[in-house]
Scaffold this active site. Structure first.
Site, PDB file in Angstrom:
ATOM      1  N   LYS A 100     -59.290  77.068 -37.170  1.00  0.00           N
ATOM      2  CA  LYS A 100     -59.012  76.388 -35.903  1.00  0.00           C
ATOM      3  C   LYS A 100     -58.086  77.265 -35.063  1.00  0.00           C
ATOM      4  CE  LYS A 100     -58.200  71.539 -34.851  1.00  0.00           C
ATOM      5  NZ  LYS A 100     -57.471  70.367 -35.330  1.00  0.00           N
TER       6      LYS A 100
HETATM    7  C1  E4P Z   1     -57.967  67.344 -34.380  1.00  0.00           C
HETATM    8  O1  E4P Z   1     -58.734  68.246 -34.425  1.00  0.00           O
HETATM    9  C2  E4P Z   1     -56.896  67.238 -33.377  1.00  0.00           C
HETATM   10  O2  E4P Z   1     -55.891  68.157 -33.658  1.00  0.00           O
HETATM   11  C3  E4P Z   1     -56.409  65.824 -33.365  1.00  0.00           C
HETATM   12  O3  E4P Z   1     -57.522  64.973 -33.219  1.00  0.00           O
HETATM   13  C4  E4P Z   1     -55.361  65.536 -32.295  1.00  0.00           C
HETATM   14  O4  E4P Z   1     -55.133  64.146 -32.277  1.00  0.00           O
HETATM   15  P1  E4P Z   1     -53.883  63.474 -31.544  1.00  0.00           P
HETATM   16  O5  E4P Z   1     -54.030  63.673 -30.078  1.00  0.00           O
HETATM   17  O6  E4P Z   1     -53.962  62.037 -31.939  1.00  0.00           O
HETATM   18  O7  E4P Z   1     -52.650  64.161 -32.068  1.00  0.00           O
END
Ligand code: E4P
Length: 218
Positions: A87
């Site tokens: 990522k």
């Molecule tokens: C996942 O890939 C993301 O980092 C995550 O969904 C972010 O979610 P949030 O906005 O609830 O922190």
């Protein structure tokens, strides 16, 4: 449409895996910190534990913000387990890193996406997934689902292979709306997935069926 679980909590991952409807897991540094996972080796070990529970892709995020650091981390993460997807944030060096990692056959998830332009660059760089954050957009008076629709349309129109992974999902209606606009993946908290089961008529109906059965089968 695939369902990923958006957590680093091993118990929740086991529960979702046992349910049989999970296709992968996404994590980020905040989710890892929430589980108290700290120190490089512990973090790497935790990713392997997740891969050993779930069948499917597991996103592990780099913390470097420069090209050299991101590709070093990315290669290290990818070598951990075949299920790992690296990522990478949608910043200038991140786009370069995604291009480099894809050229080496390493799968990537371009994260922190809040606009169609960012999604375009992620796709051009060869990202496997792009992660638009719909909840955080909604939190800022901007329609997150509309961004998913826009990116899905652009990718379809130009035949990009990058998959749209709707992230920052807060509740069940986000999931349903993502389905309607054609997201390839929704990554969700366990509560939002279990929330899809809820309906008062199901509960009432089941109660009545059991009462009627028990009247004659005591
Ligand atoms: C996942 O890939 C993301 O980092 C995550 O969904 C972010 O979610 P949030 O906005 O609830 O922190």
């Amino acid at each position: 449409m695939k369902f990923f679980l958006d957590t680093a909590n091993l118990e929740q991952i086991k529960e979702a895996q046992a349910l049989g409807v999970i296709d992968g897991v996404t994590t980020n540094p905040s989710l890892m910190a929430k589980e108290g996972i700290a120190g490089k080796q512990n973090i790497l070990d935790h990713y392997v534990k997740i891969c050993n529970i779930v069948d499917g892709d597991v996103s592990a995020e780099v913390i470097s913000t420069d090209f050299e650091g991101m590709i070093k981390e990315g290669e290290e993460l990818a070598a951990l387990h075949p299920q790992i997807v690296v990522k990478v944030p949608v910043i200038k060096d991140g786009i370069k890193a995604i291009k480099y990692l894809s050229s080496k056959g390493i799968r990537t998830n371009c994260t922190l996406v809040f606009s169609a332009g960012q999604a375009l660059l992620a796709a051009k760089a060869g990202a496997t997934y792009v992660s638009p954050f719909i909840g955080r957009l909604d939190d800022n008076s901007t329609d997150g689902i509309e961004l998913i629709r826009q990116i899905v349309d652009i990718y379809n129109y130009y035949d990009f292979g990058t998959m749209v992974l709707a992230a920052s999902i807060r509740h069940t209606m986000h999931i349903i709306k993502c389905l309607e606009v054609g997201a390839d993946v929704a990554t969700c908290p366990l509560d939002a997935i279990l929330g899809l089961l809820k309906h008062p008529l199901t509960d009432l109906g089941l109660q009545k069926f059991l009462e009627d059965y028990n009247k004659l089968n005591k």
